[in-house]
Design a protein around this motif. Sequence first.
Motif, short mmCIF file in Angstrom:
data_model
loop_
_atom_site.label_atom_id
_atom_site.label_comp_id
_atom_site.label_asym_id
_atom_site.label_seq_id
_atom_site.Cartn_x
_atom_site.Cartn_y
_atom_site.Cartn_z
N GLU A 273 -15.22 9.20 -12.28
CA GLU A 273 -14.84 9.96 -11.07
C GLU A 273 -13.68 9.27 -10.37
O GLU A 273 -12.72 9.92 -9.93
CB GLU A 273 -16.05 10.06 -10.15
N LEU A 274 -13.73 7.96 -10.29
CA LEU A 274 -12.67 7.18 -9.66
C LEU A 274 -11.36 7.31 -10.44
O LEU A 274 -10.30 7.54 -9.85
CB LEU A 274 -13.09 5.71 -9.58
N GLY A 275 -11.42 7.21 -11.75
CA GLY A 275 -10.22 7.33 -12.57
C GLY A 275 -9.56 8.69 -12.44
O GLY A 275 -8.33 8.82 -12.46
N ARG A 276 -10.37 9.72 -12.30
CA ARG A 276 -9.82 11.09 -12.18
C ARG A 276 -9.00 11.28 -10.90
O ARG A 276 -8.16 12.17 -10.83
CB ARG A 276 -10.94 12.11 -12.24
N LEU A 277 -9.25 10.45 -9.89
CA LEU A 277 -8.50 10.59 -8.64
C LEU A 277 -6.98 10.48 -8.87
O LEU A 277 -6.21 11.14 -8.20
CB LEU A 277 -8.94 9.53 -7.63
N LEU A 278 -6.56 9.65 -9.82
CA LEU A 278 -5.13 9.49 -10.08
C LEU A 278 -4.67 10.13 -11.37
O LEU A 278 -3.47 10.24 -11.61
CB LEU A 278 -4.76 8.00 -10.11
N LEU A 279 -5.60 10.54 -12.22
CA LEU A 279 -5.19 11.02 -13.54
C LEU A 279 -5.42 12.51 -13.79
O LEU A 279 -4.92 13.03 -14.79
CB LEU A 279 -5.89 10.21 -14.64
N ASP A 280 -6.15 13.19 -12.95
CA ASP A 280 -6.46 14.60 -13.22
C ASP A 280 -5.24 15.50 -13.30
O ASP A 280 -5.22 16.46 -14.04
CB ASP A 280 -7.44 15.15 -12.18
N ASP A 281 -4.21 15.18 -12.56
CA ASP A 281 -3.03 16.05 -12.54
C ASP A 281 -1.92 15.58 -13.48
O ASP A 281 -0.85 16.17 -13.53
CB ASP A 281 -2.48 16.16 -11.12
N ALA A 282 -2.17 14.52 -14.26
CA ALA A 282 -1.12 13.96 -15.12
C ALA A 282 -0.86 14.83 -16.34
O ALA A 282 -1.80 15.25 -17.02
CB ALA A 282 -1.51 12.55 -15.55
N SER B 31 -8.30 -1.84 -5.15
CA SER B 31 -7.04 -1.10 -5.22
C SER B 31 -6.92 -0.40 -6.57
O SER B 31 -7.58 -0.76 -7.53
CB SER B 31 -5.85 -2.06 -5.03
N LEU B 32 -6.07 0.60 -6.59
CA LEU B 32 -5.75 1.36 -7.80
C LEU B 32 -4.24 1.29 -7.99
O LEU B 32 -3.50 1.40 -7.02
CB LEU B 32 -6.15 2.83 -7.66
N GLU B 33 -3.82 1.16 -9.26
CA GLU B 33 -2.39 1.21 -9.54
C GLU B 33 -2.15 1.92 -10.86
O GLU B 33 -2.80 1.61 -11.86
CB GLU B 33 -1.77 -0.18 -9.61
N ARG B 34 -1.23 2.86 -10.85
CA ARG B 34 -0.78 3.50 -12.09
C ARG B 34 0.25 2.55 -12.67
O ARG B 34 1.35 2.41 -12.15
CB ARG B 34 -0.15 4.85 -11.78
N ILE B 35 -0.12 1.88 -13.76
CA ILE B 35 0.73 0.81 -14.29
C ILE B 35 1.64 1.26 -15.43
O ILE B 35 2.56 0.54 -15.81
CB ILE B 35 -0.10 -0.41 -14.75
N ALA B 36 1.37 2.43 -16.01
CA ALA B 36 2.21 2.90 -17.11
C ALA B 36 2.18 4.42 -17.18
O ALA B 36 1.14 5.03 -16.97
CB ALA B 36 1.76 2.30 -18.43
N ILE B 37 3.32 4.99 -17.50
CA ILE B 37 3.45 6.44 -17.74
C ILE B 37 4.14 6.59 -19.08
O ILE B 37 5.21 6.02 -19.31
CB ILE B 37 4.26 7.13 -16.62
N GLY B 38 3.51 7.34 -19.97
CA GLY B 38 4.04 7.50 -21.32
C GLY B 38 4.52 8.90 -21.59
O GLY B 38 5.09 9.56 -20.73
N THR B 39 4.22 9.36 -22.81
CA THR B 39 4.61 10.70 -23.24
C THR B 39 3.33 11.54 -23.37
O THR B 39 2.26 11.10 -22.96
CB THR B 39 5.33 10.64 -24.60
N ILE B 40 3.43 12.70 -23.99
CA ILE B 40 2.24 13.54 -24.14
C ILE B 40 1.26 12.98 -25.17
O ILE B 40 0.12 13.39 -25.21
CB ILE B 40 2.60 14.99 -24.50
N SER B 41 1.71 12.01 -25.98
CA SER B 41 0.82 11.51 -27.03
C SER B 41 0.64 9.99 -27.06
O SER B 41 -0.16 9.49 -27.84
CB SER B 41 1.33 11.98 -28.39
N ARG C 134 0.84 -1.19 0.00
CA ARG C 134 0.00 0.00 0.00
C ARG C 134 0.88 1.24 0.00
O ARG C 134 1.67 1.46 0.90
CB ARG C 134 -0.90 0.01 1.22
N GLU C 135 0.73 2.03 -1.05
CA GLU C 135 1.53 3.24 -1.20
C GLU C 135 0.87 4.42 -0.51
O GLU C 135 1.51 5.19 0.19
CB GLU C 135 1.68 3.53 -2.70
N LYS C 136 -0.42 4.59 -0.76
CA LYS C 136 -1.20 5.65 -0.13
C LYS C 136 -2.68 5.30 -0.33
O LYS C 136 -3.01 4.28 -0.92
CB LYS C 136 -0.88 7.01 -0.74
N GLU C 137 -3.55 6.14 0.15
CA GLU C 137 -4.99 5.95 -0.05
C GLU C 137 -5.57 7.21 -0.67
O GLU C 137 -5.06 8.31 -0.44
CB GLU C 137 -5.69 5.67 1.29
N VAL C 138 -6.64 7.03 -1.45
CA VAL C 138 -7.37 8.17 -1.99
C VAL C 138 -8.81 8.07 -1.52
O VAL C 138 -9.35 6.98 -1.35
CB VAL C 138 -7.30 8.24 -3.55
#
Length: 198
Positions: A55-64, A82-92, A36-40
């Motif tokens: 709404e749930l997805g925006r909890l981790l993606l709104d600031d990306a 649980s939620l996990e950010r599994i990939a971070i890409g580029t702007i496109s 567990r990294e943190k809670e939202v």
Amino acid sequence: MEERKEEPWKEEREQWQRKGDDLDTFIPVIRLSAVREKEVRYSSRKVTTVEKAAELGRLLLDDADRECVVVCCMDTGMKPLSLERIAIGTISECPLNMREVFKHAVLSNAACLLVFHNHPSGEAEPSEEDIQLTRQMKKAGDLMGIPVIDHIILGDREYVSLAERFGWIRTRKATEVAEGRGVYGPPQTSDPCTGKVL
């Protein structure tokens, strides 16, 4: 107090080598666990509609500021585990491997998955690559018995549910059909060869 050895297997290997055992390979025995990294904070106990899912997805993606992919593991009652950010890409773009999608699901003992990703451009319309990825995730989830119930693309003010686009979810009333508000049912898997619900 007894001192714990950090790597007791090293001592065991040395004993075997002293006995003259001719062992060419030692295979590590491992244990995987989710940390567990943190809670939202989320306002609903269950995810029953596309709106609640977005709404749930925006909890981790709104600031990306780059494309990211988030997986939400769900139990059989459609409650987020649980939620996990599994990939971070580029702007496109955001390259993704199926292994990464389902590793988290298996560790979380998920009954089904919601997948989210953002478009930093602000436009939620799916690309051809998004559609192909969704089809691959759907097939892989059905094979593993962990169905992907939706893939939601989040833009600035809008979102697109690919489950609605492909007709994977039902709607409650004619007015909801017109408004594009789908309702998630209990997780179902389908035979990847015939497409029939199991």
